[in-house]
Scaffold this motif. Structure first.
Motif, PDB file in Angstrom:
ATOM      1  N   ALA A 163      36.625  58.731  52.904  1.00 16.48           N
ATOM      2  CA  ALA A 163      36.807  59.522  51.344  1.00 16.48           C
ATOM      3  C   ALA A 163      37.592  58.468  49.951  1.00 16.48           C
ATOM      4  O   ALA A 163      37.527  59.140  49.047  1.00 16.48           O
ATOM      5  N   ASN A 164      38.640  57.757  50.683  1.00 15.98           N
ATOM      6  CA  ASN A 164      39.821  57.078  50.443  1.00 15.98           C
ATOM      7  C   ASN A 164      39.045  55.293  50.088  1.00 15.98           C
ATOM      8  O   ASN A 164      39.819  55.334  49.174  1.00 15.98           O
ATOM      9  N   ARG A 165      38.210  55.394  50.553  1.00 16.47           N
ATOM     10  CA  ARG A 165      37.188  54.086  50.362  1.00 16.47           C
ATOM     11  C   ARG A 165      37.691  53.525  48.295  1.00 16.47           C
ATOM     12  O   ARG A 165      38.532  52.007  48.344  1.00 16.47           O
ATOM     13  N   ASN A 166      37.543  53.951  47.851  1.00 16.66           N
ATOM     14  CA  ASN A 166      37.653  53.820  46.249  1.00 16.66           C
ATOM     15  C   ASN A 166      39.220  54.105  44.973  1.00 16.66           C
ATOM     16  O   ASN A 166      39.203  53.840  44.244  1.00 16.66           O
ATOM     17  N   SER A 167      40.133  54.726  46.568  1.00 13.69           N
ATOM     18  CA  SER A 167      41.143  55.163  45.539  1.00 13.69           C
ATOM     19  C   SER A 167      42.589  54.765  46.187  1.00 13.69           C
ATOM     20  O   SER A 167      43.101  54.281  45.933  1.00 13.69           O
ATOM     21  N   ASN A 168      42.026  54.041  47.379  1.00 12.38           N
ATOM     22  CA  ASN A 168      43.663  53.584  48.101  1.00 12.38           C
ATOM     23  C   ASN A 168      43.588  52.144  47.286  1.00 12.38           C
ATOM     24  O   ASN A 168      42.660  51.265  47.672  1.00 12.38           O
ATOM     25  N   PRO A 169      44.768  51.893  47.348  1.00 15.72           N
ATOM     26  CA  PRO A 169      45.376  50.800  46.623  1.00 15.72           C
ATOM     27  C   PRO A 169      44.554  49.409  47.672  1.00 15.72           C
ATOM     28  O   PRO A 169      44.446  47.958  47.462  1.00 15.72           O
ATOM     29  N   ILE A 170      44.764  49.619  49.170  1.00 18.14           N
ATOM     30  CA  ILE A 170      45.062  47.963  49.840  1.00 18.14           C
ATOM     31  C   ILE A 170      42.689  47.834  49.697  1.00 18.14           C
ATOM     32  O   ILE A 170      42.862  46.624  49.744  1.00 18.14           O
ATOM     33  N   PHE A 171      41.870  48.857  49.613  1.00 15.56           N
ATOM     34  CA  PHE A 171      41.159  48.550  49.485  1.00 15.56           C
ATOM     35  C   PHE A 171      40.269  48.955  48.471  1.00 15.56           C
ATOM     36  O   PHE A 171      39.609  47.678  48.545  1.00 15.56           O
ATOM     37  N   LEU A 172      41.408  49.346  47.253  1.00 15.96           N
ATOM     38  CA  LEU A 172      40.893  48.966  46.138  1.00 15.96           C
ATOM     39  C   LEU A 172      40.812  47.689  45.474  1.00 15.96           C
ATOM     40  O   LEU A 172      40.165  46.770  45.025  1.00 15.96           O
ATOM     41  N   TYR A 173      41.708  46.916  46.111  1.00 17.69           N
ATOM     42  CA  TYR A 173      42.220  45.803  45.291  1.00 17.69           C
ATOM     43  C   TYR A 173      42.017  44.742  46.364  1.00 17.69           C
ATOM     44  O   TYR A 173      42.128  42.772  46.492  1.00 17.69           O
ATOM     45  N   VAL A 174      42.345  44.732  47.961  1.00 16.02           N
ATOM     46  CA  VAL A 174      41.969  43.919  48.858  1.00 16.02           C
ATOM     47  C   VAL A 174      40.174  43.518  49.664  1.00 16.02           C
ATOM     48  O   VAL A 174      39.925  42.782  49.331  1.00 16.02           O
ATOM     49  N   ILE A 175      40.427  44.965  50.469  1.00 18.78           N
ATOM     50  CA  ILE A 175      39.103  44.720  51.075  1.00 18.78           C
ATOM     51  C   ILE A 175      38.104  44.773  50.740  1.00 18.78           C
ATOM     52  O   ILE A 175      37.259  44.347  50.556  1.00 18.78           O
ATOM     53  N   ASN A 176      37.824  46.136  49.371  1.00 18.74           N
ATOM     54  CA  ASN A 176      36.750  45.834  48.727  1.00 18.74           C
ATOM     55  C   ASN A 176      36.655  44.136  47.694  1.00 18.74           C
ATOM     56  O   ASN A 176      35.384  43.837  47.697  1.00 18.74           O
ATOM     57  N   GLU A 177      37.487  44.014  47.412  1.00 20.92           N
ATOM     58  CA  GLU A 177      37.186  42.342  46.906  1.00 20.92           C
ATOM     59  C   GLU A 177      36.864  41.480  48.146  1.00 20.92           C
ATOM     60  O   GLU A 177      35.818  40.766  46.619  1.00 20.92           O
ATOM     61  N   ILE A 178      37.213  40.861  48.651  1.00 18.54           N
ATOM     62  CA  ILE A 178      36.921  40.574  49.346  1.00 18.54           C
ATOM     63  C   ILE A 178      35.392  40.705  49.936  1.00 18.54           C
ATOM     64  O   ILE A 178      34.656  39.678  50.019  1.00 18.54           O
ATOM     65  N   ARG A 179      35.536  42.295  50.121  1.00 17.45           N
ATOM     66  CA  ARG A 179      33.734  42.334  50.695  1.00 17.45           C
ATOM     67  C   ARG A 179      33.077  42.170  49.552  1.00 17.45           C
ATOM     68  O   ARG A 179      31.995  41.445  49.527  1.00 17.45           O
ATOM     69  N   ALA A 180      33.335  41.916  47.978  1.00 15.52           N
ATOM     70  CA  ALA A 180      32.731  42.058  47.416  1.00 15.52           C
ATOM     71  C   ALA A 180      32.265  40.279  47.119  1.00 15.52           C
ATOM     72  O   ALA A 180      31.256  40.267  46.649  1.00 15.52           O
ATOM     73  N   VAL A 181      33.283  39.846  47.039  1.00 13.89           N
ATOM     74  CA  VAL A 181      33.037  38.312  46.914  1.00 13.89           C
ATOM     75  C   VAL A 181      32.049  37.991  47.848  1.00 13.89           C
ATOM     76  O   VAL A 181      31.094  36.842  47.627  1.00 13.89           O
ATOM     77  N   VAL A 182      32.267  37.864  49.906  1.00 16.39           N
ATOM     78  CA  VAL A 182      31.158  37.240  50.181  1.00 16.39           C
ATOM     79  C   VAL A 182      29.777  38.161  50.237  1.00 16.39           C
ATOM     80  O   VAL A 182      29.341  37.697  50.871  1.00 16.39           O
ATOM     81  N   GLY A 183      30.036  39.156  49.556  1.00 17.01           N
ATOM     82  CA  GLY A 183      28.345  39.719  49.266  1.00 17.01           C
ATOM     83  C   GLY A 183      28.231  39.299  48.383  1.00 17.01           C
ATOM     84  O   GLY A 183      27.042  39.096  48.672  1.00 17.01           O
ATOM     85  N   ALA A 184      28.695  39.216  47.646  1.00 20.54           N
ATOM     86  CA  ALA A 184      27.887  37.623  45.909  1.00 20.54           C
ATOM     87  C   ALA A 184      27.756  36.551  46.497  1.00 20.54           C
ATOM     88  O   ALA A 184      26.992  35.825  46.187  1.00 20.54           O
ATOM     89  N   PHE A 185      28.462  36.083  47.670  1.00 15.46           N
ATOM     90  CA  PHE A 185      27.412  34.842  47.677  1.00 15.46           C
ATOM     91  C   PHE A 185      27.222  34.379  48.697  1.00 15.46           C
ATOM     92  O   PHE A 185      26.123  33.785  48.888  1.00 15.46           O
ATOM     93  N   ALA A 186      27.098  35.456  49.462  1.00 15.02           N
ATOM     94  CA  ALA A 186      25.213  35.646  50.489  1.00 15.02           C
ATOM     95  C   ALA A 186      24.706  36.497  50.082  1.00 15.02           C
ATOM     96  O   ALA A 186      23.390  35.763  50.522  1.00 15.02           O
ATOM     97  N   THR A 187      24.771  37.046  48.745  1.00 17.02           N
ATOM     98  CA  THR A 187      23.386  37.527  48.314  1.00 17.02           C
ATOM     99  C   THR A 187      23.012  36.032  47.373  1.00 17.02           C
ATOM    100  O   THR A 187      21.397  35.635  47.247  1.00 17.02           O
ATOM    101  N   PHE A 188      23.736  35.980  46.969  1.00 10.67           N
ATOM    102  CA  PHE A 188      23.941  33.973  45.694  1.00 10.67           C
ATOM    103  C   PHE A 188      22.409  33.333  47.145  1.00 10.67           C
ATOM    104  O   PHE A 188      21.609  32.310  46.769  1.00 10.67           O
ATOM    105  N   VAL A 189      23.221  32.888  48.248  1.00 14.96           N
ATOM    106  CA  VAL A 189      22.560  32.111  49.024  1.00 14.96           C
ATOM    107  C   VAL A 189      21.419  32.775  49.233  1.00 14.96           C
ATOM    108  O   VAL A 189      19.992  31.687  49.136  1.00 14.96           O
TER     109      VAL A 189
END
Length: 660
Positions: A68-94
């Motif tokens: 429920a708080n994944r997109n509002s909590n600062p830790i998720f918003l600026y750290v965990i979600n960003e890591i997921r986005a970067v890794v996911g983008a790299f995997a999608t690119f490959v």
């Protein structure tokens, strides 16, 4: 007279000291078995499959709160979600390079012809022409199986995870090789990462990164990174001091020493680390199918869940082929590092010519459908699946008498009694026996670790499932040690047998865990015995190789002396070689336990139940997520407890055999 008496008494006293601990451990087991009928069924902490403890409900609530708080909590918003986005983008690119449409085209960037050409060219450049032919044939086989896209998805996730693992792991390995302080700091972390079964990584990562390719890549790189760090550090630390001192005496800086001496001289070991990282990544990517990772693993999981042996065999064979190809390419590349011969004068022109040909193949596969979509895809796969189904039907019809006899014998004589002893004894009696055995076979530190693990296992609310998993692990480990001793002694004493069997063991160690379930599912259907046998076959190669090396390492002088004294073959094995290889036996038991525990948990997919089923159910049923996460913690606790006891026993064994 006094001197003679003292001299004669010394060996007897030493023998009593050596026998005291095994005898005391046996006494603990006897007392436990004697008390079992009197206290059977009391304080067993039973929990039905549908019941949840307060801890499980709290973990469910935690999962809901994080969602429920994944997109509002600062830790998720600026750290965990960003890591997921970067890794996911790299995997999608490959992935997009191999199996996804690009720029609106109905064909991938690299179709089958381009992929085969690039794989063959890279294999030839880094290995040799034989490996290049093997790689090309292996990738063509994926298309014939009808699993081209699934294979490319698996390869893409593996390459993405390996790239990130090496990008992080090699610098950390260099740091650990240069700094004693950092090496001492990182070693326990690596031990912990490699002790945990692969299943355990998945549940907490889905809590943080959700399911999908990003979580699969993150789980894979966490599991695959330790070999790169360890072997890089080991290679740097193994460089002889003489060239380092000579370089420093000429005024070289630390950077020049690192790049000019340490890294070149440890290149072979680093390449071995790359090999191990790739194999670990492939193994984990297939298991990550449980968290919705695309590829061959998902095909195997779906087939196992529906007991479709033919489809599981076809996809499992593709995983084996990919593992063999990747292993042979990196192994040949590592062997080539040591070749000091002058390269052929034709090699550079040939490299350019073949490189141009590979580029042309890539262009064709990007431009024309015939070079992008595999022609006749699936022709071999359908035949393989039908053949596997036919063999399964034959085995279950004509071999059922033999297979049922073996299964019933092992189950009734070993598994059921041990499981009853563990699950129907009071938890405090099991805990007391485990702590006593840890102190007698290992050390007081191992006993303290066991005490903590027992307490935390009770806290997970999954005591009975943990004991069921422990029973299967112990039975499988005993079977692994029997195979390890029989084949290890045979290989260690006979070089010809070694040359025949060791390649089979090497091939067995390259296969991901899922693959072992398929043939035994065909033979024994979905039961806990299937998981036990698969675990035995999965863990036996490492135990056999360790014991064989220990037997071969016995001093030739000792063997010659025993032969001169008239020892026959049986006496040589039981009185000389096995006692002298005691440390190897203990190490084999340690590694066998860890491998078996990992595989028994994977066996939850084929009817093993217990903790493995809890983990799988937690992924598929939202209301059981907390229970699955607690089961993952219980698996870790079992692994730590067994590992620490076995390590302490190995250290005690080494201390006994060390010359004084």
């Amino acid at each position: 007279m006094i001197t003679t008496t003292t001299t004669a008494a010394a060996p007897r006293a030493r023998l009593r000291r050596q026998l005291s601990r095994p005898v005391q451990a046996g006494a603990v087991l006897v007392v436990w078995v004697a008390l079992w009928p009197l206290v059977r069924g009391r304080d067993t902490l039973a929990l039905s499959p549908a019941d949840l403890t307060p801890l499980h409900r709290w973990l469910n609530d935690l999962n809901d709160t994080i969602g429920a708080n994944r997109n509002s909590n600062p830790i998720f918003l600026y750290v965990i979600n960003e890591i997921r986005a970067v890794v996911g983008a790299f995997a999608t690119f490959v992935q997009s390079l191999l199996s996804q449409p690009s720029f609106g085209r109905p064909v991938p960037v690299l179709g089958w012809l381009g992929v085969v050409a690039v794989v063959a060219y890279v294999s030839w450049v880094f290995a040799n022409w034989r490996v290049a032919l093997l790689a090309a044939a292996g990738f063509v086989f994926f298309g014939l199986q009808g699993l081209w896209q699934e294979s490319m998805d698996t390869l893409a996730l593996t390459l993405a995870a390996v790239a990130i693992s090496l990008l992080l792991g090699i610098p950390l390995g260099i740091w650990a090789g240069l700094s004693d302080r950092f090496n001492r700091l990182v070693t326990p972390v690596l031990d912990f990462m490699q002790t945990m079964p692969t299943f355990v990584y998945l549940a907490p990562l889905t809590l943080l990164f959700l399911i999908g390719p990003a979580s699969a890549v993150i789980a894979t790189l966490i599991y695959a990174m330790p070999p790169a760090i360890r072997l890089t550090a080991h290679g740097i630390r193994s460089v002889p001091p003489t060239p380092i001192e000579a370089t420093e005496s000429l005024g070289a800086t630390r950077w020049q020493t690192l790049t000019g001496v340490l890294l070149p001289m440890s290149k072979r070991t680093i390449v071995l680390g790359v090999n191990q990282t790739i194999m670990a990544a492939l193994s984990m990517v297939t298991i990550a199918a449980l968290i919705d990772a695309p590829g061959l693993g998902k095909t195997v999981v779906k087939a196992l869940q529906t007991l479709d042996v033919g489809t599981a065999f076809n996809a499992g064979l593709a995983i084996v082929v990919m593992a063999i190809v990747l292993d042979r390419v990196t192994t040949a590349a590592g062997a080539r590092v040591d070749q000091a011969g002058r390269p052929s004068r034709f090699r550079l022109p040939l490299k350019v010519l073949l490189g141009v040909l590979a580029v042309v193949c890539c262009y064709l596969s990007y431009t024309y459908v015939w070079a992008a979509e595999f022609p006749g895809e699936g022709s071999a796969g359908s035949a393989l699946a039908r053949g596997a189904d036919a063999v399964t039907t034959w085995a279950q019809d004509d071999l059922s008498t033999a297979t049922q006899a073996v299964k019933n014998a092992v189950t009734l004589l070993l598994v059921d009694p041990l499981q009853a002893l563990l699950t129907e004894s009071p938890w405090w009696l099991v805990g007391a026996a485990a702590i006593a055995l840890a102190s007698l076979l290992g050390s007081m530190r191992a006993a303290a670790t066991t005490t903590v693990c027992i307490g935390l296992l009770v806290g997970t609310g999954l005591w009975q499932d943990s004991m069921t998993t422990l029973a299967m692990t112990i039975v499988a480990t005993l079977m692994v040690m029997v195979l390890g001793i029989v084949f290890g002694v045979w290989i260690g004493r006979n070089r010809h047998v070694d040359r025949i069997i060791r390649p089979v063991l090497d091939a067995g160690q390259t296969m991901p865990p899922f693959v072992y379930l398929v043939p035994f599912l065909a033979l024994f259907s979905a039961t806990r015995f299937t998981a036990i046998v698969a675990a035995v076959v999965f863990a036996a190669p490492v135990a056999i190789k360790i014991i064989a090396d220990g037997v071969r390492g016995v001093s030739p002088t000792t063997v010659e002396a025993a032969t001169a004294a008239g020892s026959n073959t049986w006496q040589m094995i039981t009185k000389v070689q096995l006692p002298m290889a005691r440390q190897s036996l203990t190490l084999a038991a340690n590694q066998g336990l860890i491998y078996v525990l990992s595989m028994v948990v994977v066996g939850g997919l084929v009817g093993a139940g217990a903790l493995g089923y809890d983990v799988v159910a937690g992924f598929s049923q939202g209301e059981l997520y907390g229970k699955g996460l607690a089961a993952g913690v219980a698996i870790v606790l079992l692994g730590i407890m067994l590992d620490r006891i076995a390590r302490a026993a190995a250290q005690r064994s080494a201390a006994k055999t060390r010359p004084r």
